[in-house]
Every structure is written in structure tokens, then in C-alpha cells.
Design a protein around this motif. Structure first.
Motif, PDB file in Angstrom:
ATOM      1  N   PHE A  35       0.701  -1.200   0.057  1.00  0.00           N
ATOM      2  CA  PHE A  35       0.030  -0.064   0.048  1.00  0.00           C
ATOM      3  C   PHE A  35       0.993   1.278  -0.020  1.00  0.00           C
ATOM      4  CE2 PHE A  35      -2.995  -3.180   1.488  1.00  0.00           C
ATOM      5  CZ  PHE A  35      -4.189  -2.689   0.810  1.00  0.00           C
ATOM      6  N   GLN A  36       2.131   1.158  -0.067  1.00  0.00           N
ATOM      7  CA  GLN A  36       2.962   2.220  -0.063  1.00  0.00           C
ATOM      8  C   GLN A  36       2.814   3.207  -1.331  1.00  0.00           C
ATOM      9  OE1 GLN A  36       5.007   3.411   2.606  1.00  0.00           O
ATOM     10  NE2 GLN A  36       3.951   1.724   3.633  1.00  0.00           N
ATOM     11  N   PRO A  37       2.766   4.526  -1.264  1.00  0.00           N
ATOM     12  CA  PRO A  37       2.753   5.457  -2.277  1.00  0.00           C
ATOM     13  C   PRO A  37       3.762   5.024  -3.398  1.00  0.00           C
ATOM     14  CG  PRO A  37       2.744   6.683  -0.329  1.00  0.00           C
ATOM     15  CD  PRO A  37       3.142   5.105   0.178  1.00  0.00           C
ATOM     16  N   LYS A  38       3.277   5.024  -4.750  1.00  0.00           N
ATOM     17  CA  LYS A  38       3.940   4.682  -5.840  1.00  0.00           C
ATOM     18  C   LYS A  38       3.919   5.946  -6.513  1.00  0.00           C
ATOM     19  CE  LYS A  38       2.947  -0.168  -5.703  1.00  0.00           C
ATOM     20  NZ  LYS A  38       2.299  -0.106  -4.227  1.00  0.00           N
ATOM     21  N   GLY A  39       5.069   6.106  -7.575  1.00  0.00           N
ATOM     22  CA  GLY A  39       5.269   7.007  -8.444  1.00  0.00           C
ATOM     23  C   GLY A  39       6.001   8.355  -7.969  1.00  0.00           C
ATOM     24  N   GLU A  40       6.352   9.062  -8.802  1.00  0.00           N
ATOM     25  CA  GLU A  40       7.325  10.581  -8.272  1.00  0.00           C
ATOM     26  C   GLU A  40       6.514  11.158  -7.560  1.00  0.00           C
ATOM     27  OE1 GLU A  40       8.938  11.949 -12.023  1.00  0.00           O
ATOM     28  OE2 GLU A  40      10.034   9.771 -12.477  1.00  0.00           O
ATOM     29  N   GLY A  41       7.527  12.239  -7.002  1.00  0.00           N
ATOM     30  CA  GLY A  41       6.844  13.326  -6.240  1.00  0.00           C
ATOM     31  C   GLY A  41       6.393  13.071  -4.921  1.00  0.00           C
ATOM     32  N   ASP A  42       6.416  13.978  -3.940  1.00  0.00           N
ATOM     33  CA  ASP A  42       6.103  14.002  -2.631  1.00  0.00           C
ATOM     34  C   ASP A  42       4.589  13.268  -2.292  1.00  0.00           C
ATOM     35  OD1 ASP A  42       5.879  14.036   0.293  1.00  0.00           O
ATOM     36  OD2 ASP A  42       6.597  16.112   0.261  1.00  0.00           O
ATOM     37  N   PRO A  43       4.515  12.252  -1.713  1.00  0.00           N
ATOM     38  CA  PRO A  43       3.133  11.668  -1.418  1.00  0.00           C
ATOM     39  C   PRO A  43       2.498  12.143  -0.204  1.00  0.00           C
ATOM     40  CG  PRO A  43       4.810  10.165  -0.616  1.00  0.00           C
ATOM     41  CD  PRO A  43       5.589  11.183  -1.229  1.00  0.00           C
ATOM     42  N   ARG A  44       3.137  13.106   0.456  1.00  0.00           N
ATOM     43  CA  ARG A  44       2.515  13.716   1.726  1.00  0.00           C
ATOM     44  C   ARG A  44       1.341  14.447   1.652  1.00  0.00           C
ATOM     45  NH1 ARG A  44       8.009  13.565   2.386  1.00  0.00           N
ATOM     46  NH2 ARG A  44       8.975  12.488   4.140  1.00  0.00           N
ATOM     47  N   PRO A  45       1.145  15.214   0.737  1.00  0.00           N
ATOM     48  CA  PRO A  45      -0.178  16.029   0.587  1.00  0.00           C
ATOM     49  C   PRO A  45      -1.189  15.137   0.382  1.00  0.00           C
ATOM     50  CG  PRO A  45       1.649  17.168  -0.394  1.00  0.00           C
ATOM     51  CD  PRO A  45       2.333  15.937  -0.117  1.00  0.00           C
TER      52      PRO A  45
END
Length: 612
Positions: A353-363
């Protein structure tokens, strides 16, 4: 989805909760159990009310920061307190203990006379709180003064940047008056830390290094870029009665104070920490300190509001860990996770379930938390009649404290100028994705936000209880929040979401492991690494090291609330109402566990009487 039957749960906990003598001595067992009788004895005692309010006022005056966070007074008196930071001197501590002793002596006389039902509860809560102040006093320095959680090096910064009211130009002037005292308060804390060191009350090396990191972080930027100055710039920007010239002057003054008074105080603390470092080692538990086992015994009584000892709590933890791991094993197998222990399989599940892809996932993660809280508000409609008026926001933990912070909740301002806030640390690079829902329920809705915001808004109890000047301690507060996690499971909120359900069960398992780890660290010689190997992350372990006993409050409090609910169900049968039970628990405010038991007995008796 139930995780244990009411019968088995009652059997498991029925013999665990022996009332703590501090509270038990103030209320006979039947004092709150009978329906309210309309007799002379049940009428309010005006003299007690006047004394209690005056005593509470004097107590708050001793802590100006508490006065501000609760906005306890009004007018000129509140304005004067808003300009002061609470002293951290031995003289003030002695005054508080002396005042507590006077309060207990007077309460014993009031309790011997006629009080109405609300006053009996108020007297019990006050006496319990004050008795703990007295009993805790010999052990106050057993927690490192500059701990990474409550130490003034972060506590004062958080207070000035988040809690000090910032509504008008006058608040800016009060803020500057407080800022001017911050260096002095740091020096007072430093003197206390040196005194503790002379008595061999020294933190473990890894705790000292966490605090050193915070001090170093504070000192890194120039004064003009310091977090305090930056906060003033941001918070003062929207003040309509503050002219641009006055704002610029305030920012310039704040920069000078930080440069000339606050940074030098932090440098002195930095020097002390460097001196202390060679004297430390990595022994984690409080038993490393002279008299440490007695200090831990007191901490358990304070945080659980029971007489349970370390061995009993350790055994409860082992039992609950086994129960929850058995439940989780079934669900993990249903998802195809069959290899390894529970912890390894949960990590494997979470990794998917970890965020995938580029960029900051926090927002995006923060937005998910907000959506979960909003969804919980809707789901709570049928389970609660009593709900808070104050809104709740979800915010990311500030940079200064994010490295070691746990998720937490901060109260709304009583005047409505600040909402309740669910603070989420987002350290990364990985995130605890499958526990997001249970964390939202615990910290926000229907957990701490419902509990604490409602208490602050209650009109039927004295202000010193609604504002938690005197309260029932951690077992009630944290027990309720963990209870709401279990409630969500019981009510089917995770239907169709097995990973989320596992996250919820994992969160409860985490609290059960806390019982084992906390007692293991402080009474069984566990190392920091042993605690980590048992399934607790290192930031949490370090929290237990500097806050002995507090981690035991959650599971002990939750088990007691569930036990009382099942008792009420059994006695009331079809007449039992879950929303009414919740209203009764929340409507009483924060009380010690034994007083909560007496309140439930009284509620049961009144509900039975209605049917006659």
C-alpha cells in the motif's frame, strides 16, 4: 466485527481493576450507584462550590500557560496571564505541592459532609488529581528534564508557535512579553537538569542524543530565520488591527530577543548536554536510577489509576498479544500472507500500500486522513447523541518535532479561535498506510476529539473539570480513544476492507505490546533493541523510556471501559442503549477508572428505575 465475545472479555478483566486508594477513599461504593434522590442531601452545597471554584482559580493562576491554553479567565486578569510563561523553579514546584496538600485536607472535610451527585464526582476527581501531585513529587526528576517530548527545548517552542492566542495586536504584544522570558525559563530548566544530574538522575545516551538533535536544529538558522520569528511572521499576517509598521517592529523585536536572549540560552543547554554525554550509557529502564523501581510503581498508579503492579500488567499484555495475533493470523492467511511472524507479514502487507510514483506523497496522504475523519463523523451519527461543536483539522507535525513525534491531538481553544487538531508526523520515506483509519478514529473522531472537545463544551460540570484542570488521568483519556478503535471494528466500519481491519487489529496489538515492553524496559532489564525486536518502532520505544508507565494507560483503560459496557448490557438487557452509554461516559468528563465504575453503576440504577 467482534474480536472477542463479551463473556470471555468479562472473564478476562473482571478481577483486574482494584480501585486505587487515592480515589477510593473519597467515595463510598454506593455513593454514585443509587438514583438521584430529591432530598436535602442531594442539593448542591453552595459553600463547596465556592471553595472549589476559588481553589481551582488559584491553581490555574500558578500556571499562566495553562490559563492561556484554556482561556480560563477573562478581561484584565486573563490578559496579564497571557503575558507570562510558567516558571520552572523549585520554589514554584514546592508551592504547588503545598497547595495540593492543603486542597486534599480541605476536600476530606467537604467529602464528609453533604454534596450533590455532581459535587461528589468533582470532589473525587479533584482529590485524585491533587493526591497524585503529592505522591508524584519525589519522583519528578526521574524523567529527563530535556526529554525529546516534553522538554522545554521543544515544549516552549510549540507553545509559542501553536498555543499562544494570536487574535489581535494585543496578542502580539503579549507574545513578545512571553518571548522575552523564554531564555530565563530555559535557564531554570537547565538548573533543574544540573541538580538531577548531581543526584545521578541521568538519561540514557540515545535519549540525550535525541534532545541534542533538537537543540542543534533550533540553533542552525540565523535568528531572522528562526522558527519563532517565522511563526510570528505567519501568524500575525492576518491580524486586521495590526498595522504593517507595528508588524515589522514586532518581527524586528522578536529577532533581537531570539538573537540576544534565546539563542544564548540554547547554547548553554547545548554545552550542558555535551558535558553530560560522556556520563551516559545505553541502559534504557528507569530501574537504572537510584530508587527507580519505586518511581515506576508510582508511575503505574498515576497512569492507570489502578493498583495493578508491573507483573500483572506484563501478564495482561502477553495475554492480549496472543489473542490479537491469533485473530490477525486468520485474516492475513485469507489475503495470502502465510509466511513469517505477524510483524513480518504486516510489513509485507503494508508495503503493498506504499505510495508509488514520483513526487512527494505527503499532501495526498494528508488529504486521505482528512477524508477518513470526515467519514468517521458521518458513521458516528448513530452511535453518539453527544457530539462536539468545535471542528477538527488534520495537520502535519511541525519540522522541529517530527523526527521523534507520535501522532497526537491538541484541544480547540474554548473561545473558538483554534480548532481541535489531529497532528500527523510524516517522516517518510515509508508511511504506515493500513493503520490510517484506526489512527484517525483514535486521535480525532470519535476518539480524542469527541472526548476532549465535548468535555470542554460541557455546561453541566464545573469549569475546572470541563477544562481538565483536574481530571481522571491517562487511563480514562487514552482508554476511551483505544475503545473507539475497537468500537469501529465491532460496528463493521471495516466491512469489505480486510487490510484496514488488520490495521485496526494491529493498532490494538501495538497497545498490548506496549504493556509488555514498558514493563519489560523498566522492571525486567530489557534493552532498547529488545523492545524494538518485540515489534515497537524505535521512536516509540524512546517515548516509553522517557515517560515510564504512560504507555500502559491505553489498554488498561480500554479494557475497563469495555468491561463496564458489557456489565451495563448484561444488567439492562433490551433497555441498554449504546449511544446513551457513550453519552454517560463522555458527559461525565475525565474521571479516574474507579469513579467511572461508580458512575456506570449509578447510570444502570437510574435506567432500571425508569422501567419501573
Amino acid at each position: 466485527m467482534p474480536i472477542s465475545s463479551p463473556r470471555s472479555l468479562r472473564a478476562a478483566v473482571a478481577t483486574l481493576f482494584v480501585p486505587l486508594a487515592l480515589a477510593a477513599s473519597v467515595l463510598p461504593d454506593a455513593a454514585l450507584a443509587a438514583p438521584v434522590a430529591k432530598t436535602a442531601a442531594a442539593r448542591p452545597n453552595a459553600a463547596f462550590e465556592k471553595w472549589a471554584e476559588r481553589f481551582a482559580d488559584d491553581w490555574v493562576r500558578m500556571n499562566p500557560q495553562l490559563a492561556s491554553s484554556t482561556q480560563y479567565f477573562s478581561g484584565a486578569e486573563q490578559a496579564a496571564l497571557d503575558r507570562q510563561l510558567t516558571p520552572q523553579t523549585p520554589e514554584r514546584r514546592k508551592k504547588m505541592v503545598a497547595m495540593a496538600k492543603q486542597g486534599v485536607a480541605r476536600l476530606d472535610k467537604w467529602i464528609a459532609g453533604p454534596l450533590d451527585e455532581t459535587q461528589k464526582i468533582s470532589a473525587a476527581v479533584m482529590r485524585w488529581s491533587l493526591s497524585n501531585v503529592i505522591a508524584n513529587e519525589p519522583f519528578e526528576d526521574y524523567n529527563f528534564v530535556f526529554s525529546q517530548f516534553g522538554g522545554p527545548q521543544v515544549g516552549l517552542v510549540n507553545y509559542m508557535t501553536q498555543t499562544h492566542p494570536m487574535r489581535t495586536a494585543a496578542d502580539v504584544d503579549s507574545w513578545l512579553a512571553r518571548l522575552d522570558q523564554m531564555g530565563t525559563r530555559m535557564d531554570e530548566a537547565l538548573a533543574r537538569a544540573r541538580s538531577a544530574t548531581e543526584r545521578k538522575l541521568i538519561p540514557p545516551r540515545f535519549i540525550l542524543e535525541r534532545a541534542q538533535f533538537q537543540v542543534d536544529t533550533f540553533l542552525k538558522p540565523a535568528a531572522s530565520q528562526n522558527v519563532l520569528v517565522a511563526s510570528l511572521e505567519k501568524r500575525s499576517a492576518e491580524l486586521k488591527d495590526l498595522t504593517p509598521e507595528a508588524r515589522s517592529a514586532a518581527i524586528a523585536r522578536a529577532t533581537r530577543i531570539v538573537e540576544e536572549k534565546i539563542r544564548p540560552a540554547y547554547v548553554r543547554v547545548q554545552g550542558f548536554m555535551a558535558e553530560l554525554h560522556p556520563k551516559t550509557n545505553d541502559t534504557a529502564g528507569i530501574s537504572r536510577l537510584p530508587g527507580g523501581l519505586k518511581a515506576y510503581e508510582r508511575a503505574l498508579a498515576n497512569f492507570t489509576s489502578t493498583t495493578l503492579g508491573a507483573e500483572e500488567i506484563h501478564a495482561i499484555g502477553l495475554r492480549e498479544v496472543a489473542r490479537l495475533e491469533g485473530e490477525m493470523d486468520k485474516h492475513l492467511r485469507s489475503l495470502g500472507f502465510t509466511e513469517g511472524n505477524i510483524e513480518a507479514r504486516m510489513k509485507a502487507l503494508d508495503a503493498t500500500f506504499q505510495p508509488k510514483g514520483e513526487g512527494d506523497p505527503r499532501p495526498a496522504i494528508l488529504e486521505k486522513y482528512k477524508a477518513m475523519v470526515n467519514d468517521a463523523l458521518v458513521r458516528s451519527e448513530k452511535l453518539f447523541n453527544l457530539k462536539p461543536r468545535a471542528p477538527v483539522e488534520v495537520l502535519r507535525e511541525p519540522p522541529l518535532t517530527e523526527a521523534s513525534a507520535a501522532a497526537h491531538y491538541s484541544l480547540p481553544a474554548p473561545d473558538g479561535s483554534r480548532p481541535g487538531v489531529f497532528w500527523v508526523p510524516m517522516r517518510g520515506p515509508t508511511f504506515d498506510m493500513i493503520r490510517m483509519r484506526s489512527l484517525s478514529y483514535h486521535e480525532a473522531v470519535p476518539g480524542h476529539h469527541f472526548q476532549l472537545a465535548i468535555q470542554q463544551e460541557l455546561a453541566g460540570i464545573p469549569k475546572y473539570r470541563s477544562q481538565r484542570i483536574f481530571s481522571g488521568g491517562s487511563a480514562h483519556a487514552e482508554g476511551w480513544a483505544l475503545y473507539t478503535e475497537r468500537l469501529a471494528v465491532e460496528q463493521g466500519w471495516y466491512e469489505g476492507d480486510i487490510p484496514g481491519l488488520l490495521g485496526a487489529l494491529g493498532s490494538e496489538l501495538f497497545r498490548a505490546r506496549r504493556l509488555v515492553v514498558d514493563t519489560g524496559l523498566h522492571t525486567k532489564g530489557w534493552t532498547r533493541q529488545q523492545a524494538v525486536d518485540y515489534g515497537i518502532n524505535v521512536e516509540e520505544v524512546d517515548r516509553y523510556v522517557v515517560w515510564p508507565g504512560q504507555a500502559t494507560a491505553y489498554m488498561i483503560g480500554m479494557l475497563r471501559i469495555v468491561e463496564l459496557r458489557e456489565k451495563a448490557k448484561a444488567e439492562l438487557g433490551a433497555k441498554f442503549s449504546l449511544p446513551a452509554f457513550h453519552d454517560m461516559v463522555l458527559g461525565a468528563g475525565s474521571v479516574p477508572l474507579d469513579v467511572l465504575g461508580q458512575l456506570v453503576d449509578g447510570w444502570i440504577a437510574r435506567e432500571k428505575a425508569k422501567a419501573v
